[in-house]
Design a protein around this motif. Sequence first.
Motif, PDB file in Angstrom:
ATOM      1  N   ASP A   1       0.837  -1.207   0.000  1.00 27.91           N
ATOM      2  CA  ASP A   1       0.000   0.000   0.000  1.00 27.91           C
ATOM      3  C   ASP A   1       0.866   1.250   0.000  1.00 27.91           C
ATOM      4  O   ASP A   1       0.555   2.244  -0.681  1.00 27.91           O
ATOM      5  CB  ASP A   1      -0.912   0.010   1.232  1.00 27.91           C
ATOM      6  CG  ASP A   1      -1.951  -1.092   1.198  1.00 27.91           C
ATOM      7  OD1 ASP A   1      -2.274  -1.572   0.083  1.00 27.91           O
ATOM      8  OD2 ASP A   1      -2.432  -1.490   2.288  1.00 27.91           O
TER       9      ASP A   1
ATOM     10  N   GLU B   1       2.175   2.182  -3.428  1.00 21.28           N
ATOM     11  CA  GLU B   1       1.156   2.840  -4.241  1.00 21.28           C
ATOM     12  C   GLU B   1       1.060   4.321  -3.888  1.00 21.28           C
ATOM     13  O   GLU B   1       0.879   5.180  -4.776  1.00 21.28           O
ATOM     14  CB  GLU B   1      -0.204   2.161  -4.030  1.00 21.28           C
ATOM     15  CG  GLU B   1      -0.271   0.722  -4.519  1.00 21.28           C
ATOM     16  CD  GLU B   1      -0.103   0.621  -6.020  1.00 21.28           C
ATOM     17  OE1 GLU B   1      -0.523   1.563  -6.739  1.00 21.28           O
ATOM     18  OE2 GLU B   1       0.453  -0.398  -6.487  1.00 21.28           O
TER      19      GLU B   1
ATOM     20  N   HIS C   1       8.423  -4.934  -5.126  1.00 24.50           N
ATOM     21  CA  HIS C   1       7.307  -4.049  -5.496  1.00 24.50           C
ATOM     22  C   HIS C   1       7.736  -3.028  -6.560  1.00 24.50           C
ATOM     23  O   HIS C   1       7.228  -1.902  -6.598  1.00 24.50           O
ATOM     24  CB  HIS C   1       6.791  -3.317  -4.253  1.00 24.50           C
ATOM     25  CG  HIS C   1       6.263  -4.222  -3.187  1.00 24.50           C
ATOM     26  ND1 HIS C   1       5.077  -4.908  -3.317  1.00 24.50           N
ATOM     27  CD2 HIS C   1       6.776  -4.557  -1.975  1.00 24.50           C
ATOM     28  CE1 HIS C   1       4.859  -5.630  -2.222  1.00 24.50           C
ATOM     29  NE2 HIS C   1       5.876  -5.448  -1.399  1.00 24.50           N
TER      30      HIS C   1
ATOM     31  N   ARG D   1       8.165  -0.735  -9.699  1.00 21.24           N
ATOM     32  CA  ARG D   1       7.294  -0.090 -10.676  1.00 21.24           C
ATOM     33  C   ARG D   1       8.171   0.728 -11.614  1.00 21.24           C
ATOM     34  O   ARG D   1       9.210   1.253 -11.216  1.00 21.24           O
ATOM     35  CB  ARG D   1       6.280   0.835  -9.991  1.00 21.24           C
ATOM     36  CG  ARG D   1       5.197   0.123  -9.203  1.00 21.24           C
ATOM     37  CD  ARG D   1       4.325   1.163  -8.468  1.00 21.24           C
ATOM     38  NE  ARG D   1       3.826   2.172  -9.386  1.00 21.24           N
ATOM     39  CZ  ARG D   1       2.526   2.387  -9.645  1.00 21.24           C
ATOM     40  NH1 ARG D   1       1.596   1.643  -9.056  1.00 21.24           N
ATOM     41  NH2 ARG D   1       2.155   3.334 -10.475  1.00 21.24           N
TER      42      ARG D   1
END
Length: 276
Positions: free
Chosen positions: A132, A135, A154, A156
């Motif tokens: 979370d 994000e 994670h 990105r």
Amino acid sequence: MTDSETPPSFRLAYVPGVTPAKWVRIWNERLPEVPLTLVAVPAGEASDLLRDGAADAGFVRLPIDRTDLSAIPLYVETTVVVVPKDHLVAAAEEVSAADLADEIVLHPLDDTLDWERPPGLPANERPATTADAVELVAAGIGLLVVPQSLARLHHRRDLTYRPVADAPGSRVALSWPEEKTTDLVEEFIGIVRGRTVNSTRGRPPTPPQPKGKRADKAGGAQRKPAPGKSSGKASASSGKTSGKSSGKPTGRNPRSGSGGSGSPKGGRRGKPRGRS
């Protein structure tokens, strides 16, 4: 099927960011008859899962509640800060906690870094998980400081990360219930510590294999001489022995007759002297 008839198996827990593939591969090579099952577990729940018997051993992040648990520290991970690619921090090769003092730094509830005081400014709310928080970083809400393996997990395309020089590292350990140190647990400890298959603390050593016959130069096994035949060396030795026992005379010419050994070869006499 009773417990004694249940085939052996091994359950290995692991927290996010830890990759147990190398150790699992070695286990499968050494103990193909004992299946190993991987159990993914959130970092904050790992100690309870081991204590409840849901896994035989597990890779955890320290610190954990060590009540009734044994643990072997394995390595310490680099800590990084996750930022948007267009953030000023992305221009640096490395930062310090002081460089983040004016930034909002997210502190998720599943954070395992042993901070005395997290860097930066706290957000209004703590994200429930690291996922979370990532994000929120992508949304421009703040930055995130995590172990490097979690930043990779994670990943990105719109985010990057940089090492934080003075941040505490994340310590990874192998843990298991103290009162359930079984032979299989000992075997896995040996694998993680790099013991060889014939180590005295691992599985019983492989028994020595019987040696085959030595091959001669032609590649075949050496042949034993047939009965009644002697080797070349034996014949030579026999010849020497028979020579000594045959009564061969020494120091006397056999053609000299009774005249002794000083006679010329063949018994020929010299020319007679003329009379005066």
